[in-house]
Scaffold this motif. Structure first.
Motif, PDB file in Angstrom:
ATOM      1  N   ARG A  26       7.910  -9.298  -0.419  1.00 48.39           N
ATOM      2  CA  ARG A  26       7.906  -9.212  -1.881  1.00 48.39           C
ATOM      3  C   ARG A  26       8.922 -10.178  -2.486  1.00 48.39           C
ATOM      4  O   ARG A  26       9.894 -10.553  -1.844  1.00 48.39           O
ATOM      5  CB  ARG A  26       8.239  -7.792  -2.323  1.00 48.39           C
ATOM      6  N   GLU A  27       8.673 -10.515  -3.766  1.00 48.32           N
ATOM      7  CA  GLU A  27       9.576 -11.402  -4.500  1.00 48.32           C
ATOM      8  C   GLU A  27       9.709 -10.885  -5.926  1.00 48.32           C
ATOM      9  O   GLU A  27       8.717 -10.533  -6.570  1.00 48.32           O
ATOM     10  CB  GLU A  27       9.021 -12.813  -4.513  1.00 48.32           C
ATOM     11  N   CYS A  28      10.940 -10.826  -6.431  1.00 49.10           N
ATOM     12  CA  CYS A  28      11.198 -10.399  -7.803  1.00 49.10           C
ATOM     13  C   CYS A  28      10.747 -11.486  -8.766  1.00 49.10           C
ATOM     14  O   CYS A  28      10.956 -12.676  -8.527  1.00 49.10           O
ATOM     15  CB  CYS A  28      12.678 -10.112  -7.988  1.00 49.10           C
ATOM     16  N   LEU A  29      10.132 -11.076  -9.859  1.00 47.66           N
ATOM     17  CA  LEU A  29       9.641 -12.031 -10.850  1.00 47.66           C
ATOM     18  C   LEU A  29      10.760 -12.569 -11.747  1.00 47.66           C
ATOM     19  O   LEU A  29      10.591 -13.602 -12.397  1.00 47.66           O
ATOM     20  CB  LEU A  29       8.565 -11.377 -11.720  1.00 47.66           C
ATOM     21  N   VAL A  30      11.907 -11.894 -11.780  1.00 51.38           N
ATOM     22  CA  VAL A  30      13.008 -12.300 -12.664  1.00 51.38           C
ATOM     23  C   VAL A  30      14.114 -13.033 -11.897  1.00 51.38           C
ATOM     24  O   VAL A  30      14.413 -14.187 -12.174  1.00 51.38           O
ATOM     25  CB  VAL A  30      13.587 -11.081 -13.413  1.00 51.38           C
ATOM     26  N   CYS A  31      14.709 -12.363 -10.900  1.00 52.80           N
ATOM     27  CA  CYS A  31      15.851 -12.971 -10.191  1.00 52.80           C
ATOM     28  C   CYS A  31      15.435 -13.718  -8.922  1.00 52.80           C
ATOM     29  O   CYS A  31      16.282 -14.305  -8.244  1.00 52.80           O
ATOM     30  CB  CYS A  31      16.897 -11.911  -9.864  1.00 52.80           C
ATOM     31  N   LEU A  32      14.133 -13.684  -8.580  1.00 52.26           N
ATOM     32  CA  LEU A  32      13.561 -14.407  -7.447  1.00 52.26           C
ATOM     33  C   LEU A  32      14.100 -13.963  -6.084  1.00 52.26           C
ATOM     34  O   LEU A  32      13.990 -14.702  -5.102  1.00 52.26           O
ATOM     35  CB  LEU A  32      13.721 -15.924  -7.621  1.00 52.26           C
ATOM     36  N   THR A  33      14.673 -12.762  -6.001  1.00 54.01           N
ATOM     37  CA  THR A  33      15.128 -12.211  -4.733  1.00 54.01           C
ATOM     38  C   THR A  33      13.919 -11.881  -3.867  1.00 54.01           C
ATOM     39  O   THR A  33      12.919 -11.362  -4.350  1.00 54.01           O
ATOM     40  CB  THR A  33      15.944 -10.921  -4.963  1.00 54.01           C
ATOM     41  N   ARG A  34      13.992 -12.182  -2.583  1.00 56.20           N
ATOM     42  CA  ARG A  34      12.920 -11.874  -1.648  1.00 56.20           C
ATOM     43  C   ARG A  34      13.368 -10.753  -0.715  1.00 56.20           C
ATOM     44  O   ARG A  34      14.508 -10.749  -0.257  1.00 56.20           O
ATOM     45  CB  ARG A  34      12.532 -13.099  -0.838  1.00 56.20           C
ATOM     46  N   PHE A  35      12.465  -9.823  -0.443  1.00 56.90           N
ATOM     47  CA  PHE A  35      12.769  -8.734   0.475  1.00 56.90           C
ATOM     48  C   PHE A  35      11.485  -8.240   1.124  1.00 56.90           C
ATOM     49  O   PHE A  35      10.387  -8.623   0.742  1.00 56.90           O
ATOM     50  CB  PHE A  35      13.525  -7.602  -0.233  1.00 56.90           C
ATOM     51  N   VAL A  36      11.635  -7.402   2.150  1.00 56.65           N
ATOM     52  CA  VAL A  36      10.501  -6.905   2.924  1.00 56.65           C
ATOM     53  C   VAL A  36      10.438  -5.393   2.801  1.00 56.65           C
ATOM     54  O   VAL A  36      11.461  -4.717   2.830  1.00 56.65           O
ATOM     55  CB  VAL A  36      10.662  -7.294   4.415  1.00 56.65           C
ATOM     56  N   THR A  37       9.212  -4.865   2.645  1.00 65.43           N
ATOM     57  CA  THR A  37       9.012  -3.413   2.673  1.00 65.43           C
ATOM     58  C   THR A  37       8.026  -3.082   3.779  1.00 65.43           C
ATOM     59  O   THR A  37       7.130  -3.866   4.093  1.00 65.43           O
ATOM     60  CB  THR A  37       8.457  -2.886   1.330  1.00 65.43           C
ATOM     61  N   TYR A  38       8.229  -1.919   4.389  1.00 62.75           N
ATOM     62  CA  TYR A  38       7.318  -1.403   5.405  1.00 62.75           C
ATOM     63  C   TYR A  38       6.650  -0.177   4.818  1.00 62.75           C
ATOM     64  O   TYR A  38       7.337   0.764   4.416  1.00 62.75           O
ATOM     65  CB  TYR A  38       8.079  -1.037   6.678  1.00 62.75           C
ATOM     66  N   GLU A  39       5.322  -0.187   4.762  1.00 59.76           N
ATOM     67  CA  GLU A  39       4.580   0.904   4.142  1.00 59.76           C
ATOM     68  C   GLU A  39       3.625   1.506   5.155  1.00 59.76           C
ATOM     69  O   GLU A  39       2.927   0.794   5.861  1.00 59.76           O
ATOM     70  CB  GLU A  39       3.824   0.383   2.921  1.00 59.76           C
ATOM     71  N   LYS A  40       3.635   2.837   5.215  1.00 61.31           N
ATOM     72  CA  LYS A  40       2.821   3.554   6.184  1.00 61.31           C
ATOM     73  C   LYS A  40       1.915   4.536   5.458  1.00 61.31           C
ATOM     74  O   LYS A  40       2.347   5.217   4.531  1.00 61.31           O
ATOM     75  CB  LYS A  40       3.726   4.302   7.162  1.00 61.31           C
ATOM     76  N   VAL A  41       0.669   4.621   5.886  1.00 60.84           N
ATOM     77  CA  VAL A  41      -0.281   5.563   5.302  1.00 60.84           C
ATOM     78  C   VAL A  41      -0.030   6.938   5.896  1.00 60.84           C
ATOM     79  O   VAL A  41       0.083   7.093   7.111  1.00 60.84           O
ATOM     80  CB  VAL A  41      -1.730   5.116   5.578  1.00 60.84           C
ATOM     81  N   ASP A  42       0.050   7.936   5.034  1.00 59.35           N
ATOM     82  CA  ASP A  42       0.268   9.313   5.475  1.00 59.35           C
ATOM     83  C   ASP A  42      -1.088  10.018   5.538  1.00 59.35           C
ATOM     84  O   ASP A  42      -1.608  10.476   4.530  1.00 59.35           O
ATOM     85  CB  ASP A  42       1.204  10.024   4.496  1.00 59.35           C
ATOM     86  N   PHE A  43      -1.670  10.089   6.732  1.00 56.75           N
ATOM     87  CA  PHE A  43      -2.999  10.657   6.891  1.00 56.75           C
ATOM     88  C   PHE A  43      -3.016  12.178   6.763  1.00 56.75           C
ATOM     89  O   PHE A  43      -4.061  12.777   6.581  1.00 56.75           O
ATOM     90  CB  PHE A  43      -3.588  10.250   8.239  1.00 56.75           C
ATOM     91  N   GLU A  44      -1.878  12.820   6.850  1.00 59.72           N
ATOM     92  CA  GLU A  44      -1.820  14.282   6.754  1.00 59.72           C
ATOM     93  C   GLU A  44      -2.105  14.781   5.339  1.00 59.72           C
ATOM     94  O   GLU A  44      -2.514  15.912   5.157  1.00 59.72           O
ATOM     95  CB  GLU A  44      -0.467  14.783   7.229  1.00 59.72           C
ATOM     96  N   THR A  45      -1.905  13.943   4.335  1.00 65.03           N
ATOM     97  CA  THR A  45      -2.117  14.381   2.957  1.00 65.03           C
ATOM     98  C   THR A  45      -3.506  14.022   2.433  1.00 65.03           C
ATOM     99  O   THR A  45      -3.842  14.354   1.311  1.00 65.03           O
ATOM    100  CB  THR A  45      -1.058  13.776   2.018  1.00 65.03           C
TER     101      THR A  45
END
Length: 51
Positions: A26-45
């Motif tokens: 991901r990248e911020c649209l204002v300060c241009l900081t870049r970072f990574v997120t890890y997203e997992k699908v919760d199949f139990e819900t």
């Protein structure tokens, strides 16, 4: 998603499968900081509704 530094909106630059989740660059649209997120699908819900 909001930027962890300035709190503004971000955009996804790239998305890849990572083990049993997704790794999003991901990248911020204002300060241009870049970072990574890890997203997992919760199949139990997930529900199946019969009609």
């Amino acid at each position: 998603m909001k930027c962890p530094l300035c709190g503004e909106k971000t955009r996804v630059r790239d998305c890849r499968e990572f083990r049993d989740s997704f790794k999003r660059y991901r990248e911020c649209l204002v300060c241009l900081t870049r970072f990574v997120t890890y997203e997992k699908v919760d199949f139990e819900t997930l529900w199946e509704v019969e009609k």
